[in-house]
Design an enzyme around this catalytic site. Structure first.
Site, short mmCIF file in Angstrom:
data_model
loop_
_atom_site.label_atom_id
_atom_site.label_comp_id
_atom_site.label_asym_id
_atom_site.label_seq_id
_atom_site.Cartn_x
_atom_site.Cartn_y
_atom_site.Cartn_z
N ASP A 36 21.57 -23.04 -69.31
CA ASP A 36 21.71 -23.93 -68.16
C ASP A 36 21.37 -25.37 -68.54
O ASP A 36 20.68 -26.07 -67.81
CB ASP A 36 20.80 -23.43 -67.03
CG ASP A 36 21.21 -23.95 -65.67
OD1 ASP A 36 22.38 -24.40 -65.53
OD2 ASP A 36 20.38 -23.93 -64.75
N LEU A 40 6.38 -35.81 -56.96
CA LEU A 40 7.30 -36.24 -58.02
C LEU A 40 8.73 -35.87 -57.69
O LEU A 40 9.68 -36.47 -58.20
CB LEU A 40 6.90 -35.59 -59.35
CG LEU A 40 5.58 -36.02 -59.95
CD1 LEU A 40 5.23 -35.14 -61.16
CD2 LEU A 40 5.64 -37.49 -60.37
N GLY A 41 8.88 -34.86 -56.87
CA GLY A 41 10.24 -34.43 -56.53
C GLY A 41 10.22 -33.20 -55.66
O GLY A 41 9.19 -32.56 -55.48
N PHE A 64 12.41 -24.39 -54.08
CA PHE A 64 11.44 -23.49 -53.46
C PHE A 64 10.11 -24.16 -53.15
O PHE A 64 9.13 -23.50 -52.86
CB PHE A 64 11.22 -22.27 -54.37
CG PHE A 64 12.49 -21.53 -54.65
CD1 PHE A 64 13.09 -20.77 -53.66
CD2 PHE A 64 13.10 -21.62 -55.89
CE1 PHE A 64 14.27 -20.10 -53.89
CE2 PHE A 64 14.28 -20.94 -56.14
CZ PHE A 64 14.87 -20.19 -55.14
N GLY A 65 10.07 -25.47 -53.24
CA GLY A 65 8.82 -26.16 -52.97
C GLY A 65 8.84 -27.52 -53.63
O GLY A 65 9.89 -27.97 -54.08
N LYS A 84 3.92 -27.72 -59.91
CA LYS A 84 5.09 -27.29 -59.14
C LYS A 84 4.64 -26.20 -58.17
O LYS A 84 4.10 -25.18 -58.59
CB LYS A 84 6.16 -26.76 -60.10
CG LYS A 84 7.47 -26.41 -59.44
CD LYS A 84 8.54 -26.25 -60.50
CE LYS A 84 9.84 -25.72 -59.95
NZ LYS A 84 10.90 -25.70 -60.96
P1 ATP Z 1 15.08 -25.22 -60.30
O1 ATP Z 1 16.07 -26.16 -60.91
O2 ATP Z 1 14.33 -24.37 -61.27
O3 ATP Z 1 15.59 -24.49 -59.11
P2 ATP Z 1 13.99 -27.09 -58.66
O4 ATP Z 1 15.21 -27.91 -58.71
O5 ATP Z 1 13.66 -26.31 -57.43
O6 ATP Z 1 13.91 -26.12 -59.85
P3 ATP Z 1 12.56 -28.90 -60.25
O7 ATP Z 1 13.87 -29.40 -60.71
O8 ATP Z 1 11.72 -28.21 -61.24
O9 ATP Z 1 12.74 -27.99 -58.98
O10 ATP Z 1 11.68 -30.08 -59.64
C1 ATP Z 1 12.14 -30.93 -58.63
C2 ATP Z 1 12.02 -32.37 -59.05
O11 ATP Z 1 10.66 -32.70 -59.33
C3 ATP Z 1 12.76 -32.69 -60.32
O12 ATP Z 1 14.07 -33.00 -60.05
C4 ATP Z 1 11.96 -33.87 -60.88
O13 ATP Z 1 12.36 -35.08 -60.27
C5 ATP Z 1 10.56 -33.57 -60.45
N1 ATP Z 1 9.82 -32.90 -61.52
C6 ATP Z 1 9.78 -31.57 -61.75
N2 ATP Z 1 9.01 -31.27 -62.80
C7 ATP Z 1 8.54 -32.43 -63.28
C8 ATP Z 1 7.69 -32.79 -64.38
N3 ATP Z 1 7.19 -31.86 -65.18
N4 ATP Z 1 7.42 -34.09 -64.58
C9 ATP Z 1 7.93 -35.03 -63.77
N5 ATP Z 1 8.76 -34.76 -62.72
C10 ATP Z 1 9.06 -33.48 -62.46
#
Ligand code: ATP
Ligand code: MG
Length: 288
Positions: free
Chosen positions: A142, A25-26, A30-31, A48
């Site tokens: 945030d 999904l993205g 960190f992963g 995640k």
């Molecule tokens: P953080 O902002 O906590 O450092 P991150 O940027 O490392 O986190 P996320 O933003 O949680 O990671 O996830 C990365 C991507 O995955 C998001 O931008 C989104 O596109 C997708 N994603 C994350 N969680 C979900 C979800 N619950 N449902 C659908 N897509 C998601």
């Protein structure tokens, strides 16, 4: 709100074998995040996956524990549910509510600006979610488009809880954006729940005009513009006086003067424009 079925109780010990893993999904810091389905209940979630060594290297294990602690206890239709977590030797897995319509950030990029109805509907739903958080003594700190996801019905979901302090430190040292931070936070002063009210003002402006209000080429200029509250409204797009009035009442330098969230919900611009269901049905379509 669709609740997780009985088959996804909170206190269960989960393992990777309980899930069928689907498409990515993205990508996160960190992963990665994957679509997944719990095998027994067939309940669809977002999984995640965080790498322990990367968490350790960045010294954020503490923040992750706090994020889990905070987010797993919050129950609100506009807050992304964290159903549980588990880990193996190298990874930590967060079982998250799946936000089917993805990132608000991308929607805003696609549409450039949102209509007043759509913006008001989103701002009202965020205000309700933040009121709920503040009652529980949780400050998000945030709020920005990257941390907002869109659910199946078009409802906003606040994500990324508990990372605020870490994000703030990271931002300051890694030349990230200051755009959503209030004067008291960029000046490193004491702050309270009204920081989230400020962010709602920034977000409302960005929804309507397409860019955050204090944007500048250089970080030092954004800093200056925030602490001076250098707020200017572009001539185009044409936005109602009521919307501008609300934004001005949220973006007050003196945090005690910012409009309380309860009063935000009663503001004429919100009552005239926000859909009471909190759902913007046009999401993903051609309109803004
Ligand atoms: P953080 O902002 O906590 O450092 P991150 O940027 O490392 O986190 P996320 O933003 O949680 O990671 O996830 C990365 C991507 O995955 C998001 O931008 C989104 O596109 C997708 N994603 C994350 N969680 C979900 C979800 N619950 N449902 C659908 N897509 C998601
Ligand atoms: Mg993110």
């Amino acid at each position: 709100m669709v609740e997780a079925p009985e088959a996804v109780p909170e206190e269960r010990r989960w393992k990777l074998a309980d899930f069928d893993i689907g498409k990515p999904l993205g990508r996160g810091k960190f992963g990665n995040v994957y679509l997944a389905r719990e095998k027994r209940s067939k309940y669809v979630v977002a999984l995640k996956v965080l790498f322990k060594n990367q968490l350790q290297q960045s010294q954020v294990e503490h923040q992750l524990r706090r994020e889990i602690e905070i987010q797993s206890h919050l129950r609100h239709p506009n807050i992304l549910r964290l159903y549980g977590y588990f880990y193996d030797q190298n990874r930590v897995y967060l079982i998250l509510e799946y936000a089917a319509k993805g990132e608000l950030y991308k929607e805003l990029q696609r549409c450039k600006v949102f209509s007043e109805k759509r913006a008001a509907t989103y701002i009202a739903s965020l205000a309700r979610a933040l009121m709920y958080c503040h009652e529980k003594h949780v400050i998000h700190r945030d709020i920005k488009p990257e941390n907002l996801l869109i659910g199946m019905k078009g409802e906003l979901k606040i994500a990324d809880f508990g990372w605020s302090v870490h994000t703030f430190n990271r931002r300051r040292t890694m030349c990230g954006t200051l755009d959503y931070l209030p004067p008291e936070m960029v000046e490193n002063k004491e702050h309270d729940a009204s920081v989230d009210v400020w962010s709602l003002g920034v977000l409302c402006y960005e929804f309507l005009f397409g860019t955050p209000p204090f944007e500048a080429q250089k970080l030092s200029d954004t800093y200056r513009r925030i602490v001076r509250v250098d707020l200017k409204f572009p001539i185009k797009p044409v936005i109602s006086t009521a919307a501008k009035d609300l934004i001005c009442q949220l973006l007050c330098k003196d945090s005690s003067q910012r409009l309380p969230l309860k009063e935000l919900l009663a503001h004429p611009w919100i009552t005239a424009n926000a859909d009471p269901s909190g759902i913007y049905a046009g999401c993903g379509g051609a309109s803004a």
